[in-house]
Enzyme design. Structure first.
Site, mmCIF file in Angstrom:
data_model
loop_
_atom_site.group_PDB
_atom_site.id
_atom_site.type_symbol
_atom_site.label_atom_id
_atom_site.label_comp_id
_atom_site.label_asym_id
_atom_site.label_seq_id
_atom_site.Cartn_x
_atom_site.Cartn_y
_atom_site.Cartn_z
ATOM 1 N N ASP A 166 0.882 -1.165 0.000
ATOM 2 C CA ASP A 166 0.000 0.000 0.000
ATOM 3 C C ASP A 166 0.918 1.213 0.000
ATOM 4 O OD1 ASP A 166 -1.603 2.198 1.115
ATOM 5 O OD2 ASP A 166 -3.124 0.648 1.401
ATOM 6 N N GLN B 69 -6.186 7.459 -5.123
ATOM 7 C CA GLN B 69 -7.624 7.636 -4.970
ATOM 8 C C GLN B 69 -7.932 8.580 -6.125
ATOM 9 O OE1 GLN B 69 -10.893 8.414 -5.099
ATOM 10 N NE2 GLN B 69 -10.477 10.309 -4.024
ATOM 11 N N THR C 132 -1.778 15.008 -13.449
ATOM 12 C CA THR C 132 -3.115 15.145 -14.023
ATOM 13 C C THR C 132 -3.458 16.569 -14.466
ATOM 14 O OG1 THR C 132 -5.458 15.096 -13.400
ATOM 15 C CG2 THR C 132 -3.914 15.304 -11.601
ATOM 16 N N GLU D 259 -6.080 17.893 -13.744
ATOM 17 C CA GLU D 259 -6.790 18.517 -12.621
ATOM 18 C C GLU D 259 -5.914 19.532 -11.887
ATOM 19 O OE1 GLU D 259 -10.184 18.095 -11.245
ATOM 20 O OE2 GLU D 259 -10.279 17.674 -13.371
ATOM 21 N N TYR E 282 -8.485 16.174 -4.497
ATOM 22 C CA TYR E 282 -7.710 15.367 -5.457
ATOM 23 C C TYR E 282 -6.665 16.244 -6.132
ATOM 24 C CZ TYR E 282 -6.613 12.718 -9.713
ATOM 25 O OH TYR E 282 -5.959 12.078 -10.743
ATOM 26 N N LYS F 136 -2.626 15.858 -5.649
ATOM 27 C CA LYS F 136 -1.783 15.534 -6.816
ATOM 28 C C LYS F 136 -0.714 16.607 -7.037
ATOM 29 C CE LYS F 136 -3.145 11.653 -8.835
ATOM 30 N NZ LYS F 136 -2.252 10.598 -9.348
HETATM 31 P P1 NAP Z 1 -7.941 3.817 -11.239
HETATM 32 O O1 NAP Z 1 -8.570 2.930 -12.268
HETATM 33 O O2 NAP Z 1 -8.806 4.420 -10.190
HETATM 34 O O3 NAP Z 1 -6.759 2.989 -10.543
HETATM 35 C C1 NAP Z 1 -6.154 3.444 -9.380
HETATM 36 C C2 NAP Z 1 -5.277 2.347 -8.823
HETATM 37 O O4 NAP Z 1 -4.659 2.797 -7.614
HETATM 38 C C3 NAP Z 1 -6.014 1.047 -8.465
HETATM 39 O O5 NAP Z 1 -5.221 -0.037 -8.840
HETATM 40 C C4 NAP Z 1 -6.110 1.125 -6.955
HETATM 41 O O6 NAP Z 1 -6.223 -0.107 -6.325
HETATM 42 C C5 NAP Z 1 -4.763 1.762 -6.646
HETATM 43 N N1 NAP Z 1 -4.671 2.311 -5.288
HETATM 44 C C6 NAP Z 1 -5.513 3.177 -4.686
HETATM 45 N N2 NAP Z 1 -5.075 3.457 -3.450
HETATM 46 C C7 NAP Z 1 -3.940 2.744 -3.255
HETATM 47 C C8 NAP Z 1 -3.035 2.598 -2.179
HETATM 48 N N3 NAP Z 1 -3.204 3.249 -1.015
HETATM 49 N N4 NAP Z 1 -1.961 1.776 -2.325
HETATM 50 C C9 NAP Z 1 -1.774 1.103 -3.486
HETATM 51 N N5 NAP Z 1 -2.610 1.186 -4.534
HETATM 52 C C10 NAP Z 1 -3.668 2.006 -4.419
HETATM 53 O O7 NAP Z 1 -7.165 5.019 -11.958
HETATM 54 P P2 NAP Z 1 -6.647 5.161 -13.464
HETATM 55 O O8 NAP Z 1 -7.701 5.847 -14.266
HETATM 56 O O9 NAP Z 1 -6.078 3.871 -13.907
HETATM 57 O O10 NAP Z 1 -5.497 6.244 -13.273
HETATM 58 C C11 NAP Z 1 -4.156 5.845 -12.990
HETATM 59 C C12 NAP Z 1 -3.422 7.004 -12.358
HETATM 60 O O11 NAP Z 1 -3.421 8.115 -13.261
HETATM 61 C C13 NAP Z 1 -4.017 7.551 -11.067
HETATM 62 O O12 NAP Z 1 -2.951 8.007 -10.273
HETATM 63 C C14 NAP Z 1 -4.861 8.738 -11.516
HETATM 64 O O13 NAP Z 1 -5.006 9.666 -10.473
HETATM 65 C C15 NAP Z 1 -4.003 9.266 -12.639
HETATM 66 N N6 NAP Z 1 -4.691 9.969 -13.720
HETATM 67 C C16 NAP Z 1 -5.744 9.389 -14.354
HETATM 68 C C17 NAP Z 1 -6.330 10.043 -15.423
HETATM 69 C C18 NAP Z 1 -7.482 9.418 -16.178
HETATM 70 O O14 NAP Z 1 -8.131 10.142 -16.946
HETATM 71 N N7 NAP Z 1 -7.709 8.124 -16.064
HETATM 72 C C19 NAP Z 1 -5.827 11.280 -15.839
HETATM 73 C C20 NAP Z 1 -4.736 11.822 -15.177
HETATM 74 C C21 NAP Z 1 -4.153 11.151 -14.124
HETATM 75 P P3 NAP Z 1 -7.673 -0.772 -5.981
HETATM 76 O O15 NAP Z 1 -8.026 -1.539 -7.214
HETATM 77 O O16 NAP Z 1 -7.374 -1.595 -4.809
HETATM 78 O O17 NAP Z 1 -8.618 0.357 -5.718
HETATM 79 O O1 F7E Z 2 -15.946 13.976 -14.393
HETATM 80 C C1 F7E Z 2 -19.022 15.994 -14.896
HETATM 81 C C2 F7E Z 2 -18.160 16.338 -13.694
HETATM 82 O O2 F7E Z 2 -15.610 12.111 -12.782
HETATM 83 C C3 F7E Z 2 -15.825 14.682 -15.595
HETATM 84 C C4 F7E Z 2 -10.151 11.327 -13.225
HETATM 85 O O3 F7E Z 2 -9.591 10.292 -13.992
HETATM 86 O O4 F7E Z 2 -9.875 12.874 -15.027
HETATM 87 C C5 F7E Z 2 -10.839 12.314 -14.155
HETATM 88 O O5 F7E Z 2 -11.460 13.321 -13.362
HETATM 89 C C6 F7E Z 2 -16.824 15.827 -15.629
HETATM 90 C C7 F7E Z 2 -16.852 16.713 -14.386
HETATM 91 O O6 F7E Z 2 -13.709 12.870 -14.295
HETATM 92 C C8 F7E Z 2 -21.513 13.569 -13.862
HETATM 93 O O7 F7E Z 2 -18.756 17.385 -12.936
HETATM 94 C C9 F7E Z 2 -21.483 15.432 -14.959
HETATM 95 O O8 F7E Z 2 -16.915 18.048 -14.798
HETATM 96 O O9 F7E Z 2 -15.558 11.624 -15.263
HETATM 97 P P1 F7E Z 2 -15.253 12.556 -14.160
HETATM 98 P P2 F7E Z 2 -12.789 14.083 -13.796
HETATM 99 O O10 F7E Z 2 -13.332 14.720 -12.590
HETATM 100 O O11 F7E Z 2 -12.535 14.938 -14.981
HETATM 101 C C10 F7E Z 2 -8.799 13.568 -14.395
HETATM 102 C C11 F7E Z 2 -7.853 14.031 -15.479
HETATM 103 C C12 F7E Z 2 -8.141 12.784 -13.332
HETATM 104 O O12 F7E Z 2 -6.957 12.923 -13.068
HETATM 105 C C13 F7E Z 2 -9.039 12.005 -12.422
HETATM 106 O O13 F7E Z 2 -8.305 10.979 -11.748
HETATM 107 O O14 F7E Z 2 -18.131 15.269 -15.748
HETATM 108 N N1 F7E Z 2 -20.191 15.154 -14.601
HETATM 109 N N2 F7E Z 2 -22.297 14.475 -14.513
HETATM 110 C C14 F7E Z 2 -20.186 14.013 -13.936
HETATM 111 N N3 F7E Z 2 -19.163 13.307 -13.399
HETATM 112 C C15 F7E Z 2 -19.465 12.133 -12.786
HETATM 113 N N4 F7E Z 2 -18.450 11.401 -12.292
HETATM 114 N N5 F7E Z 2 -20.755 11.673 -12.691
HETATM 115 C C16 F7E Z 2 -21.814 12.357 -13.215
HETATM 116 O O15 F7E Z 2 -22.958 11.920 -13.111
#
Ligand code: NAP
Ligand code: F7E
Length: 324
Positions: A56, A81, A123, A125, A147, A151
């Site tokens: 972890d 997270q 990210t 974000e 978040y 980050k």
């Molecule tokens: P995800 O599907 O939510 O995967 C997150 C991973 O982190 C899961 O394997 C989770 O394990 C693990 N994790 C959470 N807390 C942990 C802890 N305390 N110790 C060890 N492992 C832990 O996210 P993703 O979309 O693949 O994104 C991967 C990374 O890129 C993340 O850091 C996210 O913030 C970042 N990111 C994502 C996006 C996007 O659009 N997808 C964009 C920019 C940055 P469990 O399965 O046990 O929950």
């Molecule tokens: O929201 C709007 C919400 O939760 C996108 C993560 O991977 O990308 C992700 O973060 C937008 C927001 O992603 C709903 O308000 C409307 O404006 O899909 P999301 P996110 O917040 O952009 C970034 C790059 C990361 O790094 C993060 O880890 O969609 N929205 N209606 C909604 N969002 C959700 N979840 N659910 C709704 O019903």
């Protein structure tokens, strides 16, 4: 054979990155936290090809132990997270994992073997309340959620370990990237899953929050390739990874319904204030020209293709009676 350690192996990106690195001949070690029920659905097909280590990232010693076992040349820190919406309910643990967890990874590498190359999953974000559009590597940050500010610590820790200790530590500043493996709570997957259910006659409507927010959505398998390219450079640097195109949630909904032949999508979509956030990131659009030049990376899948991939995958999943 090169060894690699991936935290967040059970997540969307971890599973695609593991596939990519296996195809490149790496020996893959995945770092996975203990949960009360099995959470390895995204990597079931890889379990006989990779080694899973329990740990972890809030537990420093477990990181150190994983380094000793895996002896990696590259370390991808994808653990987080990652759901912005939940970060207001979990501000402290989000900071422990997404901020301090990164420091723990960097400290472990510095003390065990500072030659290990480190990738940090940063990210878009970070840009939050954006200061300019599109956003590039020099755009100032203004995070808008726990978040985002957690980050931010991870981002700056990565830069500082690079500058202080000359470590190869790099941030990928990735804009939203999606796939059929996206968690169900994120808006794109919520929509594709909802549309698939409507298509199969299992639901009548989808309920969403803010339809006006704009995101720069790409396809996750392409984005993990960018992560790998970042670590293959001569010098550690930070990179924006994005498509350069922004669309509203409404656009995504429209395209997803179009994928099942429905044009009058409005009658299937409701909104509810419970899905609004305390602070919204209204518009993100990335400028990935640095990645295009240095990494020779460019996104290919557009919004229309992405929605088709996701909706069709969910139709298949639900039809087979499989879990989301
Ligand atoms: P995800 O599907 O939510 O995967 C997150 C991973 O982190 C899961 O394997 C989770 O394990 C693990 N994790 C959470 N807390 C942990 C802890 N305390 N110790 C060890 N492992 C832990 O996210 P993703 O979309 O693949 O994104 C991967 C990374 O890129 C993340 O850091 C996210 O913030 C970042 N990111 C994502 C996006 C996007 O659009 N997808 C964009 C920019 C940055 P469990 O399965 O046990 O929950
Ligand atoms: O929201 C709007 C919400 O939760 C996108 C993560 O991977 O990308 C992700 O973060 C937008 C927001 O992603 C709903 O308000 C409307 O404006 O899909 P999301 P996110 O917040 O952009 C970034 C790059 C990361 O790094 C993060 O880890 O969609 N929205 N209606 C909604 N969002 C959700 N979840 N659910 C709704 O019903």
């Amino acid at each position: 054979m090169k060894n690699v350690l991936i935290t967040g192996i059970t997540g969307q990106d971890g599973s695609y990155l593991a596939e990519l690195l296996l195809s490149k001949g790496y020996r893959v070690y995945g770092y996975n936290r203990r949960t009360s029920s099995q959470n390895t659905t995204r990597i079931t097909h890889l379990l006989d090809k990779i080694t899973v280590l329990y740990g972890d990232i809030t537990d420093s010693f477990s990181i150190y132990k994983a380094l000793k076992t895996a002896e990696p040349v590259e370390f991808y820190n994808l653990a987080a997270q990652s759901f912005v919406g939940s970060s207001w309910d979990l501000p402290e643990s989000t900071c422990e994992i997404d901020g301090l967890g990164v420091v723990k990874c960097l400290e472990a590498i510095k003390n065990y073997n500072p030659e290990i190359k480190f990738y940090q999953a940063s990210t878009s974000e970070l840009y939050g309340k954006v200061k300019e559009s599109p956003q590039n590597e020099n755009t100032p940050f203004h995070p808008r959620s726990p978040y985002g500010f957690a980050k931010m610590m991870g981002y700056w820790a990565t830069v500082n370990y690079r500058e202080s200790y000359n470590m190869f530590a790099a941030n990928g500043i990735l804009f939203n990237h999606e796939s059929p493996r996206r968690g169900i709570e994120f808006v794109t997957r919520k929509i594709s899953y909802g549309v698939a259910k409507i298509k199969l006659g299992l639901e009548k409507t989808i309920t969403l929050g803010n339809l006006d927010a704009k995101r720069d959505w790409g396809y996750a398998p392409e984005y993990v390739d960018a992560m790998w390219r970042i670590l293959q450079q001569k010098q550690a640097e930070d990179y924006v990874i994005a498509t350069g195109k922004a669309h509203t949630i409404r656009d995504f909904v429209r395209e997803a319904f179009a994928a099942i032949g429905i044009n009058n999508w409005e009658q299937y979509v409701k909104t509810d204030a419970k899905f609004l956030r305390p602070a919204e990131v209204h518009e993100l659009i990335g400028d990935a020209r640095k990645a295009e030049i240095n990494l020779k990376w460019k996104s290919k899948i557009d919004l229309s293709e992405l929605t088709k991939i996701m909706v069709n995958a969910d139709i298949e999943l639900i039809s087979k009676g499989e879990h989301k």
